[in-house]
Write a protein that holds these residues in place. Structure first.
Motif, PDB file in Angstrom:
ATOM      1  N   LEU A 259       0.866  -1.123   0.076  1.00 29.59           N
ATOM      2  CA  LEU A 259       0.132   0.136  -0.217  1.00 29.59           C
ATOM      3  C   LEU A 259       0.738   1.250   0.268  1.00 29.59           C
ATOM      4  O   LEU A 259       0.698   2.350  -0.105  1.00 29.59           O
ATOM      5  N   ILE A 260       2.108   1.442   1.297  1.00 32.80           N
ATOM      6  CA  ILE A 260       2.490   2.347   0.881  1.00 32.80           C
ATOM      7  C   ILE A 260       3.212   2.568  -0.437  1.00 32.80           C
ATOM      8  O   ILE A 260       3.351   3.936  -1.198  1.00 32.80           O
ATOM      9  N   ARG A 261       3.920   1.677  -1.286  1.00 32.11           N
ATOM     10  CA  ARG A 261       4.228   1.482  -2.109  1.00 32.11           C
ATOM     11  C   ARG A 261       3.794   2.022  -3.452  1.00 32.11           C
ATOM     12  O   ARG A 261       4.112   2.966  -4.043  1.00 32.11           O
ATOM     13  N   GLU A 262       2.623   2.018  -3.136  1.00 37.11           N
ATOM     14  CA  GLU A 262       1.731   2.033  -5.083  1.00 37.11           C
ATOM     15  C   GLU A 262       1.698   3.334  -4.176  1.00 37.11           C
ATOM     16  O   GLU A 262       1.282   3.934  -5.253  1.00 37.11           O
ATOM     17  N   LEU A 263       0.852   3.689  -2.865  1.00 37.81           N
ATOM     18  CA  LEU A 263       0.548   5.182  -2.890  1.00 37.81           C
ATOM     19  C   LEU A 263       1.884   6.309  -3.440  1.00 37.81           C
ATOM     20  O   LEU A 263       1.949   7.607  -3.893  1.00 37.81           O
ATOM     21  N   GLY A 264       3.254   5.778  -2.641  1.00 40.80           N
ATOM     22  CA  GLY A 264       4.772   6.375  -3.462  1.00 40.80           C
ATOM     23  C   GLY A 264       4.771   7.357  -2.375  1.00 40.80           C
ATOM     24  O   GLY A 264       5.881   8.381  -2.368  1.00 40.80           O
ATOM     25  N   LYS A 265       4.082   7.640  -1.278  1.00 41.90           N
ATOM     26  CA  LYS A 265       4.462   8.724  -0.355  1.00 41.90           C
ATOM     27  C   LYS A 265       3.788   8.017   1.440  1.00 41.90           C
ATOM     28  O   LYS A 265       3.686   6.198   1.311  1.00 41.90           O
ATOM     29  N   PRO A 266       4.463   8.390   1.636  1.00 42.43           N
ATOM     30  CA  PRO A 266       4.494   7.617   3.817  1.00 42.43           C
ATOM     31  C   PRO A 266       3.200   8.253   4.077  1.00 42.43           C
ATOM     32  O   PRO A 266       1.996   8.479   3.931  1.00 42.43           O
ATOM     33  N   ILE A 267       2.794   7.039   4.738  1.00 37.06           N
ATOM     34  CA  ILE A 267       0.949   6.334   5.399  1.00 37.06           C
ATOM     35  C   ILE A 267       1.412   6.713   6.900  1.00 37.06           C
ATOM     36  O   ILE A 267       2.162   6.320   7.697  1.00 37.06           O
ATOM     37  N   ALA A 268       0.383   7.873   6.783  1.00 38.05           N
ATOM     38  CA  ALA A 268       0.763   8.201   8.851  1.00 38.05           C
ATOM     39  C   ALA A 268      -0.504   7.738   9.166  1.00 38.05           C
ATOM     40  O   ALA A 268      -1.410   7.580   8.306  1.00 38.05           O
ATOM     41  N   ALA A 269      -0.061   6.673   9.994  1.00 36.22           N
ATOM     42  CA  ALA A 269      -0.841   5.844  10.485  1.00 36.22           C
ATOM     43  C   ALA A 269      -1.133   5.450  12.142  1.00 36.22           C
ATOM     44  O   ALA A 269       0.034   5.545  12.966  1.00 36.22           O
ATOM     45  N   PRO A 270      -2.213   6.238  13.038  1.00 32.63           N
ATOM     46  CA  PRO A 270      -2.113   5.372  14.477  1.00 32.63           C
ATOM     47  C   PRO A 270      -2.945   4.198  14.144  1.00 32.63           C
ATOM     48  O   PRO A 270      -3.566   3.386  13.472  1.00 32.63           O
ATOM     49  N   SER A 271      -3.003   3.088  15.259  1.00 37.34           N
ATOM     50  CA  SER A 271      -3.868   1.630  15.129  1.00 37.34           C
ATOM     51  C   SER A 271      -5.456   2.936  15.084  1.00 37.34           C
ATOM     52  O   SER A 271      -5.943   3.988  14.779  1.00 37.34           O
ATOM     53  N   ALA A 272      -6.088   1.979  14.274  1.00 36.71           N
ATOM     54  CA  ALA A 272      -7.220   1.652  13.657  1.00 36.71           C
ATOM     55  C   ALA A 272      -9.137   1.789  14.476  1.00 36.71           C
ATOM     56  O   ALA A 272      -9.934   1.645  14.423  1.00 36.71           O
ATOM     57  N   ASN A 273      -8.454   2.227  15.958  1.00 39.08           N
ATOM     58  CA  ASN A 273      -9.821   1.924  16.787  1.00 39.08           C
ATOM     59  C   ASN A 273      -9.775   3.387  16.894  1.00 39.08           C
ATOM     60  O   ASN A 273      -9.518   4.470  16.253  1.00 39.08           O
ATOM     61  N   ARG A 274     -10.772   3.515  17.540  1.00 43.70           N
ATOM     62  CA  ARG A 274     -11.976   4.981  18.157  1.00 43.70           C
ATOM     63  C   ARG A 274     -10.876   4.738  19.594  1.00 43.70           C
ATOM     64  O   ARG A 274     -10.605   3.985  20.055  1.00 43.70           O
ATOM     65  N   SER A 275     -10.814   6.162  19.622  1.00 45.42           N
ATOM     66  CA  SER A 275      -9.749   6.265  21.032  1.00 45.42           C
ATOM     67  C   SER A 275     -10.182   6.165  22.389  1.00 45.42           C
ATOM     68  O   SER A 275     -11.424   6.000  22.461  1.00 45.42           O
ATOM     69  N   GLY A 276      -9.716   5.182  22.623  1.00 43.57           N
ATOM     70  CA  GLY A 276     -10.086   4.448  24.231  1.00 43.57           C
ATOM     71  C   GLY A 276     -10.355   2.546  24.302  1.00 43.57           C
ATOM     72  O   GLY A 276     -10.276   2.554  25.495  1.00 43.57           O
ATOM     73  N   LYS A 277     -10.433   2.603  22.873  1.00 41.87           N
ATOM     74  CA  LYS A 277     -10.045   1.277  22.743  1.00 41.87           C
ATOM     75  C   LYS A 277      -8.991   0.608  22.193  1.00 41.87           C
ATOM     76  O   LYS A 277      -8.237   1.226  22.220  1.00 41.87           O
ATOM     77  N   PRO A 278      -9.504  -0.937  23.048  1.00 39.97           N
ATOM     78  CA  PRO A 278      -8.756  -1.451  22.712  1.00 39.97           C
ATOM     79  C   PRO A 278      -8.094  -1.494  20.967  1.00 39.97           C
ATOM     80  O   PRO A 278      -9.308  -1.191  19.768  1.00 39.97           O
ATOM     81  N   SER A 279      -6.254  -1.371  20.688  1.00 37.98           N
ATOM     82  CA  SER A 279      -6.072  -1.662  19.669  1.00 37.98           C
ATOM     83  C   SER A 279      -6.921  -2.960  18.170  1.00 37.98           C
ATOM     84  O   SER A 279      -7.410  -3.903  19.258  1.00 37.98           O
ATOM     85  N   PRO A 280      -7.227  -2.209  17.082  1.00 39.45           N
ATOM     86  CA  PRO A 280      -7.157  -4.297  16.713  1.00 39.45           C
ATOM     87  C   PRO A 280      -6.796  -4.598  15.841  1.00 39.45           C
ATOM     88  O   PRO A 280      -6.177  -4.127  15.397  1.00 39.45           O
ATOM     89  N   THR A 281      -6.810  -5.657  16.051  1.00 39.17           N
ATOM     90  CA  THR A 281      -6.191  -6.622  16.029  1.00 39.17           C
ATOM     91  C   THR A 281      -6.398  -7.652  14.921  1.00 39.17           C
ATOM     92  O   THR A 281      -6.591  -8.309  14.263  1.00 39.17           O
TER      93      THR A 281
END
Ligand code: AMP
Ligand code: MG
Length: 337
Positions: A128-150
């Motif tokens: 995905l990063i390669r296809e975008l051709g730029k860095p991807i900014a990302a935190p964990s994809a949970n709503r804030s305060g919930k456990p991170s999604p696995t």
């Protein structure tokens, strides 16, 4: 907004990259947890991450790259020590905090003078990063305060209707967020333990310091070296207590709680000593336990567990990451049996 869940294929990666080029957010698998990504060089898109997560504006994100050469433009220097760490642990679950260059938008770093960068090993993340051709900014994809999604399903529970696309690459291997290592000072500081352990880092950094907030609550007034430290993380609905005691003592706490009418559970390594009691058994070693912890916390919520007692966990190797996450889930509530 309709949220699509798609398996990782060349076509879904291409769609994800084209959405990100238009400033949209896409959730994607990594070896640690699922990330919620935006084009890291598009400040407005990055702001969308904070809105979708309900994330405090002063908690910065991690820039994900797919090639070691992509680090230099994001930072002001890369020294020999940093290079040795990249060669040893990239691609992998190690995030490096370095002074940021002007190429990095303010939104990624939440206004800090430093930037956190990681090169993931998960093939879908790298494609995905390669296809975008730029860095991807990302935190964990949970709503804030919930456990991170696995799993992609966890992401769907939190992000349905908020983002256009979730790439499903199956469950994450490491299952806890990356190790965060601050290299901006003379003494390297472990800000968050993860899949690259303190022991592994010490082979390269004999003077490594583990930040006090890894195993202790921040004292009031103490500065958070990593803004994430000051937020209540990974907290299930249940009141979690870590019990420093024998399985018999934990079972007694459980029985008293059930007698008081509370829906109760035990978080443990193996279910064996607890008979018919409701247990969430995490596994036989710290790595396995860490990889299953977040899913267990979510399952506890779904079941409506009100009170949970957890066995004390080790702090060596992957035990440090496990214990760090469990302490946060428990709000640092540790009691003698
Ligand atoms: P997440 O991947 O959701 O855990 O979010 C990224 C984590 O990296 C948060 O805990 C941030 O506080 C931490 N982080 C990001 N950038 C920096 C930075 N420049 N300095 C220290 N910690 C950072
Ligand atoms: Mg997070």
């Amino acid at each position: 907004m309709r949220t699509e869940l798609m398996p990782v294929t060349a076509a879904s990666i291409a769609l994800a990259a084209s959405l990100m080029k238009e400033g949209e957010l896409v959730a994607f698998p990594t070896e640690t947890v699922y990330g919620l990504g935006a084009d890291a060089l598009n400040g407005k898109a990055v702001l969308g991450i904070f809105a979708a997560k309900g994330r405090p504006a002063d908690n910065p994100l991690i820039a994900h790259i797919c090639d070691k050469a992509d680090l230099a433009p994001l930072v002001t220097w890369v020294d020999a020590r940093t290079r040795a760490l990249m060669d040893a642990f990239w691609p992998g679950p190690l995030t490096l905090v370095l002074p940021r260059s002007r190429a990095v938008p303010n939104e990624v770093c939440a206004g800090l003078s430093t930037v956190a960068v990681r090169m993931p090993s998960h093939p879908a993340a790298r494609m995905l990063i390669r296809e975008l051709g730029k860095p991807i900014a990302a935190p964990s994809a949970n709503r804030s305060g919930k456990p991170s999604p696995t799993t992609a399903q966890h992401v769907y529970e939190d992000m349905n209707g908020r983002i256009p696309l979730i790439l499903d690459g199956g469950p994450c291997g490491v299952g806890v967020e990356s190790t965060v290592l601050d290299l901006t000072g003379e003494t390297p500081v472990l800000l968050r333990p993860g899949g690259v352990t303190a022991e592994m880092l010490r082979e390269y950094l004999p003077r490594l310091r583990v930040h006090n907030a890894v195993l202790h609550p921040l004292a009031s007034g103490q500065e958070a070296r990593s803004p994430g430290m000051k937020y209540k993380h990974y907290a299930p609905q249940a009141a979690v207590t870590i019990v420093r005691g024998t399985p018999q003592q934990i079972a007694a706490r459980y029985d008293a709680s059930v007698a008081a009418g509370k829906k109760t559970a035990i978080l443990c390594a193996g279910a064996a000593p607890y008979g018919e009691r409701r247990t969430f058994a995490l596994g036989s070693d710290a790595g396995e336990m860490a990889s299953r912890l977040f899913a267990a916390l979510r399952a506890m919520d779904e079941e409506g567990i009100e009170v949970a007692f957890a066995e004390e966990t080790p702090t060596e190797g992957m035990g440090l990451a496990l214990t760090n996450r469990l302490l946060r889930a428990a709000g640092f509530c540790v009691e003698e049996g």
